[in-house]
Design an enzyme around this catalytic site. Structure first.
Site, PDB file in Angstrom:
ATOM      1  N   ARG A  20       5.503  -6.673 -17.449  1.00 26.65           N
ATOM      2  CA  ARG A  20       6.118  -6.341 -16.160  1.00 26.65           C
ATOM      3  C   ARG A  20       5.324  -7.027 -15.056  1.00 26.65           C
ATOM      4  O   ARG A  20       4.091  -6.924 -15.005  1.00 26.65           O
ATOM      5  CB  ARG A  20       6.153  -4.838 -15.947  1.00 26.65           C
ATOM      6  N   ILE A  21       6.013  -7.725 -14.171  1.00 29.29           N
ATOM      7  CA  ILE A  21       5.397  -8.291 -12.973  1.00 29.29           C
ATOM      8  C   ILE A  21       6.146  -7.705 -11.790  1.00 29.29           C
ATOM      9  O   ILE A  21       7.341  -7.916 -11.632  1.00 29.29           O
ATOM     10  CB  ILE A  21       5.453  -9.835 -12.972  1.00 29.29           C
ATOM     11  N   GLY A  22       5.466  -6.912 -10.980  1.00 26.30           N
ATOM     12  CA  GLY A  22       6.173  -6.236  -9.909  1.00 26.30           C
ATOM     13  C   GLY A  22       5.246  -5.773  -8.805  1.00 26.30           C
ATOM     14  O   GLY A  22       4.043  -6.021  -8.825  1.00 26.30           O
ATOM     15  N   SER A  23       5.811  -5.088  -7.853  1.00 20.06           N
ATOM     16  CA  SER A  23       5.047  -4.562  -6.728  1.00 20.06           C
ATOM     17  C   SER A  23       4.720  -3.097  -6.950  1.00 20.06           C
ATOM     18  O   SER A  23       5.331  -2.423  -7.793  1.00 20.06           O
ATOM     19  CB  SER A  23       5.835  -4.738  -5.432  1.00 20.06           C
ATOM     20  N   GLU A  65       9.589  13.413  -2.283  1.00 20.83           N
ATOM     21  CA  GLU A  65       9.385  14.520  -1.350  1.00 20.83           C
ATOM     22  C   GLU A  65       8.372  15.518  -1.910  1.00 20.83           C
ATOM     23  O   GLU A  65       8.400  16.697  -1.572  1.00 20.83           O
ATOM     24  CB  GLU A  65      10.714  15.194  -1.028  1.00 20.83           C
ATOM     25  N   GLU A 124       4.398   2.889  -9.107  1.00 23.23           N
ATOM     26  CA  GLU A 124       5.573   2.045  -9.267  1.00 23.23           C
ATOM     27  C   GLU A 124       6.592   2.833 -10.081  1.00 23.23           C
ATOM     28  O   GLU A 124       6.465   4.050 -10.166  1.00 23.23           O
ATOM     29  CB  GLU A 124       5.207   0.685  -9.875  1.00 23.23           C
ATOM     30  N   MET A 125       7.577   2.188 -10.707  1.00 24.15           N
ATOM     31  CA  MET A 125       8.660   2.960 -11.296  1.00 24.15           C
ATOM     32  C   MET A 125       9.074   2.540 -12.708  1.00 24.15           C
ATOM     33  O   MET A 125      10.080   3.037 -13.210  1.00 24.15           O
ATOM     34  CB  MET A 125       9.895   2.907 -10.382  1.00 24.15           C
ATOM     35  N   GLU A 126       8.315   1.649 -13.365  1.00 26.73           N
ATOM     36  CA  GLU A 126       8.803   1.132 -14.647  1.00 26.73           C
ATOM     37  C   GLU A 126       7.805   1.100 -15.799  1.00 26.73           C
ATOM     38  O   GLU A 126       8.193   1.162 -16.968  1.00 26.73           O
ATOM     39  CB  GLU A 126       9.334  -0.304 -14.454  1.00 26.73           C
ATOM     40  N   ARG A 143       4.713 -12.368   0.940  1.00 29.01           N
ATOM     41  CA  ARG A 143       4.748 -11.848  -0.420  1.00 29.01           C
ATOM     42  C   ARG A 143       4.697 -12.934  -1.481  1.00 29.01           C
ATOM     43  O   ARG A 143       4.094 -12.754  -2.538  1.00 29.01           O
ATOM     44  CB  ARG A 143       6.019 -11.002  -0.627  1.00 29.01           C
ATOM     45  N   HIS A 186      24.458  -5.622 -22.424  1.00 32.56           N
ATOM     46  CA  HIS A 186      23.894  -5.867 -21.101  1.00 32.56           C
ATOM     47  C   HIS A 186      23.261  -7.243 -20.932  1.00 32.56           C
ATOM     48  O   HIS A 186      22.884  -7.607 -19.810  1.00 32.56           O
ATOM     49  CB  HIS A 186      22.839  -4.803 -20.787  1.00 32.56           C
ATOM     50  N   SER A 239       1.995  -4.048  -2.516  1.00 28.38           N
ATOM     51  CA  SER A 239       2.841  -4.460  -1.392  1.00 28.38           C
ATOM     52  C   SER A 239       2.813  -3.459  -0.247  1.00 28.38           C
ATOM     53  O   SER A 239       3.211  -3.795   0.874  1.00 28.38           O
ATOM     54  CB  SER A 239       4.286  -4.649  -1.862  1.00 28.38           C
TER      55      SER A 239
END
Length: 236
Positions: A87-90, A162, A179-181, A217, A4, A203
């Site tokens: 990790r750098i994220g929203s 949901e 968040e998701m990670e 942003r 990858h 965000s």
């Protein structure tokens, strides 16, 4: 090269910043790194290596969700020798005192499930940040006049959730944002004996339904990148 990641040996730095969006990786590299070189674009997942204040840094996209991050983080650690992954994220805020554009530094990451669940089996492992990075990130933020929120976050398996009852439970227990990670990043960092941290920009807000406009942003995300870089090289 791996399945990858198309980078050659030596093209990935020991310090890797990981935004979810590969285009954000490009923006961060062009904005903060000197002599940034594209080192991966397999499957459109962009990665750049350059220098920041004389230190080699790679900024590598992770994709959305823990399974995607797990693939890249595993290969970065085991095949390219990454030692510090941030990790750098929203994220979405879950507490009323956390505002849009605020920075959250994740001490712990709660989850329902992660790609590592098969290894832990019946154990409820508690993934957490590297203390040296966490402390350095807070100190870097405060030195810049930024008051970060430090505490637990929730790494969700789904974006279109949901189960509002889950959000209510997380909010009740003081979780700062979703968040998701990060949870899987913290699992992998612990497993391989490397340093992991998540520095996040709010965000949107789950309670107020506010959302950060796209044209605003960049400035807020820039603060997050500066905190991550400062933390990574605090003792260098």
């Amino acid at each position: 090269m791996t399945v990858h990641i198309g980078a050659e040996k030596g093209q990935i730095a020991e310090t890797v910043l990981m935004p979810g969006d590969p285009r954000r990786a490009q923006w961060a590299a062009e904005t903060f790194l000197k002599d940034a070189e594209l080192v991966n674009e397999v499957r459109g997942m962009l990665a750049y290596t350059g220098t920041w204040n004389g230190h080699r840094v790679t900024i590598h996209g992770s994709g959305m969700g823990m399974p995607s991050l797990s693939i890249y983080a595993n290969e970065l650690i085991t095949q390219y020798g990454a030692k510090t992954l941030i990790r750098i994220g929203s994220c979405g805020a879950m507490q009323s005192h956390v505002k849009i554009r605020d920075v959250i530094i994740a001490m712990t990451a709660t989850s329902i499930s992660t790609p590592s669940r098969g290894i832990f089996r019946e154990i409820n492992f508690a993934p957490c940040a590297d203390w040296s990075l966490l402390r350095a990130a807070v100190e870097t933020a405060e030195a810049k006049g930024i008051a970060p929120h430090v505490g637990g976050i929730y790494s969700s398996d789904v974006f279109y959730d949901e189960r509002p009852d889950l959000s209510d439970i997380m909010t009740r227990h003081g979780i700062l944002g979703v968040e998701m990670e990060a949870a899987e990043l913290y699992n992998l960092a612990a497993r391989h004996g490397v340093r992991g941290l998540a520095v996040l920009t709010v965000s949107d807000h789950l309670q107020t339904k506010e959302a950060l406009p796209a044209d605003e942003r960049e400035r807020s995300f820039g603060e997050m990148v500066e905190i991550a870089l400062g933390a990574a090289f605090a003792n260098s």
